[in-house]
Enzyme design. Structure first.
Site, PDB file in Angstrom:
ATOM      1  N   GLU A  48       3.499  -4.635   8.816  1.00 54.23           N
ATOM      2  CA  GLU A  48       3.610  -3.177   8.801  1.00 54.23           C
ATOM      3  C   GLU A  48       2.885  -2.760   7.517  1.00 54.23           C
ATOM      4  OE1 GLU A  48       7.108   0.058   8.355  1.00 54.23           O
ATOM      5  OE2 GLU A  48       7.492  -1.987   9.194  1.00 54.23           O
ATOM      6  N   ASP A  49       3.222  -3.132   6.329  1.00 53.12           N
ATOM      7  CA  ASP A  49       2.850  -2.610   5.253  1.00 53.12           C
ATOM      8  C   ASP A  49       1.502  -3.088   4.650  1.00 53.12           C
ATOM      9  OD1 ASP A  49       4.929  -0.881   5.503  1.00 53.12           O
ATOM     10  OD2 ASP A  49       6.240  -2.183   3.960  1.00 53.12           O
TER      11      ASP A  49
END
Length: 705
Positions: free
Chosen positions: A76-77
């Site tokens: 996600e990051d």
């Protein structure tokens, strides 16, 4: 601050050196991936995955779960993909990480829709592997512990979501300790002042209660010792949120809530539970109706315990729970106890079995739900903890949420039973399908092969499974009805060009479908039936006609015959109540199909002025079998028994009164509006003629609304 060295020490108690090395490798990979990223607390981002892994170590989770915890924000990051994680570690770890990751790439219309889709994705991943939800629960727990650095508005939003979704999931999976911490942390963030005040009051009360607690505890231990029962007796502390909930729901002051003393008695075996129950019942006074046996009938999340409420000799109420060591572990850690205690029948523990059946239900709800918001709405209903335990005629137990009805029960037995349900017997007596069920009742469902779900059931069913199945069936039925009506409308429109639908070339149809992005011919018919496309315009295009619009419309003036059996796509206007025998016209309403009106209806005349192309000529078929609603306005003399005489006369002529509304009333004269079921206009005329002969009826006429 936790460190990887501390974690490795803790892991040595139950993992091999190779497994520990894999977890450490995942930590260093995540550390590199998150380099330069910081949390709102100011700490390096890697402290969060490490803290999540530490929470999972408390549950003795396996190495794959711990690696997923380390890597859960990497997709996600950071720039890494699921495929890269699978290549670097394993497919198993990549699947876990992907299940926990949010959906960042898709743009949603609203924040709520995005959250719903994230939860749906996570729950579906959970049905494939329960460890996904355990990693997510640990992730949320650490986020809740560090929520104080967020802005108040965001704190409240995250805390509310935790209360609505994550705490009930923890409860569903039997994880009491985690649920309690979620609730207390959420309470502190939503109502900080209330939480502080109750916290101070609890501390003050605890000091005053010490002596009473120790004397009652000694008394319980003494009563057990007399019976030769070896047991641990623990005082049970109420957590802040549960005190607050009880004060709010029961409208009681803090002092009354804290007057109740709770104790847990932990014994070695199931039969000792019942012996301990006998011992405390002999020693104290049991309060009638307050005994619950969750050992013989466990809760839906696998929780097992004997609950009883007693009065101590000084009149103080005591709430006592009696359970075995294994039940205690299951009560506190639920599904996590499957890893923590490695029971010999790992997959057969009651909590595990119930978690599996709940996940199976989630899968069914997902298959029937139209979108993620509908899925989330149905799942939320399924997460509410209060249950009713109901028996099938064969003696099997079905667990249903509080307020569940025979329709919910029917769907719990089987989807086909729910779809074909027509009536129910509760404890042998016929009962309405909307009757709320209570624990201990035996329910028998009566089915009919031709029966189908009723849209009205959605007003009272409570389980996600029932709601999603009814909606799914009605959507399917609506599609079929719309396609059938669309076919009839298009056939009629094509007949104006002396063409038949069955003789249209495939090439002509293919061009029409491609021009309007239809996947199939059925989709086109469905759109026409729904009122989203006008049949005359589609027919003109298919016929390749070049005449002017008026002439082509004139060819199409032969009325469509209404049979009364068109299903959900033909509705009868509530403003004028059309009946067979009336002259009628139809209005094509987008998404609703044809709405049938009387040709004198004011609403229809307004529609004809604004959109004449949407009004179509209709006629009644010779064979109309169903009953219709008519409305009458009756003025009558106000005398005792006049309504009973009226209802009796209507009933004798084979009709039934649906509603009676008192429009006006004075001491001598009443005006009432009545809706009743009739076969056609002639049937209504016979009823009006009969009612006019009644002594107290002054005036009667048919009304439009």
């Amino acid at each position: 601050m936790p460190s990887i060295r501390n974690l490795e020490k803790r892991l040595r108690s139950y993992l091999t050196d190779d497994q520990i090395a894999q977890v450490t490798r995942a930590y260093h990979f995540a550390e590199r991936a998150h380099e330069g990223q910081y949390r709102r607390t100011g700490d390096p981002y890697i402290t969060h995955p490490l803290a999540v892994a530490n929470i999972l170590v408390d549950m003795h989770m396996d190495s794959a779960s711990l690696m997923a915890a380390m890597l859960h924000d990497v997709i996600e990051d950071t720039g890494y993909s699921k495929e890269q994680i699978a290549e670097e570690f394993s497919e198993e770890v990549a699947e876990l990480v992907d299940g926990v990751s949010k959906i960042a790439q898709i743009k949603f219309e609203s924040k709520a829709e995005q959250q719903a889709e994230n939860l749906r994705k996570m729950m579906l991943a959970m049905t494939r592997d329960i460890r996904v939800i355990l990693v997510k629960l640990a992730d949320r727990l650490h986020n809740m512990r560090t929520l104080h650095v967020m802005k108040p508005e965001k704190r409240r939003r995250i805390a509310t979501e935790t209360l609505e979704i994550y705490a009930p999931i923890a409860f569903r999976l039997g994880m009491y300790n985690m649920r309690v911490e979620y609730e207390d942390l959420a309470f502190h963030n939503i109502h900080p002042m209330r939480a502080r005040r109750i916290g101070k009051a609890v501390q003050a009360a605890r000091g005053n209660r010490k002596e009473i607690l120790s004397s009652i505890k000694a008394s319980i231990e003494h009563s057990l010792k007399e019976e030769g029962i070896e047991a641990r007796v623990l005082g049970r502390e109420k957590h802040l949120y549960s005190i607050y909930q009880k004060m709010k729901e029961q409208h009681k002051p803090f002092s009354e809530i804290m007057d109740v003393f709770g104790f847990r008695i932990i014994v070695d075996r199931v039969d000792t539970c019942y012996r301990a129950l006998g011992a405390v019942h002999n020693h104290f006074i049991p309060i009638p109706g307050r005994f619950k046996d969750y050992v013989a009938i466990p809760k839906a999340n696998g929780y097992q315990s004997l609950h009883t409420t007693l009065k101590a000799h000084s009149g103080i109420p005591l709430e006592i729970q009696i359970r075995t060591e294994e039940m205690e572990a299951m009560a506190n850690n639920g599904i996590a106890a499957h890893w923590l205690y490695k029971a010999s029948d790992e997959s057969g523990s009651p909590t595990h079995t119930r978690a599996q059946s709940w996940m199976q239900r989630l899968l069914e709800i997902q298959q029937k739900a139209g979108n993620s918001m509908e899925f989330l709405e149905n799942v939320k209903v399924d997460l509410f903890p209060d249950e009713a335990y109901v028996f099938t005629p064969k003696g099997d137990i079905k667990e249903l949420p509080a307020g569940a009805t025979p329709v919910d029960f029917a769907y719990a037995v089987h989807t086909k039973v729910g779809n074909r349900c027509v009536a129910a017997r509760i404890d042998g007596k016929l009962a309405a399908l909307s009757t709320p069920l209570e624990s201990g009742q035996t329910v028998k469902i009566i089915t009919a092969p031709s029966a189908t779900p009723n849209p009205g059931w959605l007003n009272f069913v409570v389980t996600g499974k029932a709601r999603s199945n009814i909606r799914h069936f009605l959507k399917q039925q609506r599609r079929e009805d719309a396609a059938e009506l669309g076919r009839r409308l298009l056939e009629k429109a094509l007949s104006g060009y002396e063409m038949e639908l069955s003789r249209l070339s495939e090439a002509t149809l293919a061009v029409e479908l491609a021009d309007n992005n239809y996947a199939s011919f059925e989709d086109l018919l469905e759109d026409i039936g729904m009122g989203n496309r006008l049949a005359p315009l589609v027919a003109r295009k298919l016929a390749g006609a070049r005449e002017d619009e008026e002439e082509s419309r004139d060819r199409d003036r032969r009325p469509l015959a209404i049979r009364g059996s068109e299903g959900l796509m033909v509705t009868y206007a509530k403003c004028c109540y059309p009946l067979p025998g009336d002259t009628i016209l139809g209005h094509l309403s987008a998404g609703r199909g044809i709405v049938v009106h009387r040709d004198t209806c004011k609403n229809l005349l307004a529609e004809m002025r604004s959109a004449p192309e949407k009004c179509i000529p209709l006629d009644w078929d010779k064979e109309v079998a169903q009953e219709f609603t008519a409305a009458l306005r009756i003025e009558l003399v106000n005398k005792r028994g006049v309504l009973a005489t009226l209802a009796n006369s209507v009933s004798e002529l084979g009709s039934n009164i649906d509603t009676i509304d008192m429009a006006e009333k004075d001491p001598t004269l009443s005006v009432i509006n009545v809706t009743l079921t009739v076969k056609d206009r002639i049937h209504l005329a016979r009823i009006i003629k009969r009612l006019r002969t009644l002594d107290n009826v002054v005036r009667i006429h048919r009304i439009s609304a």
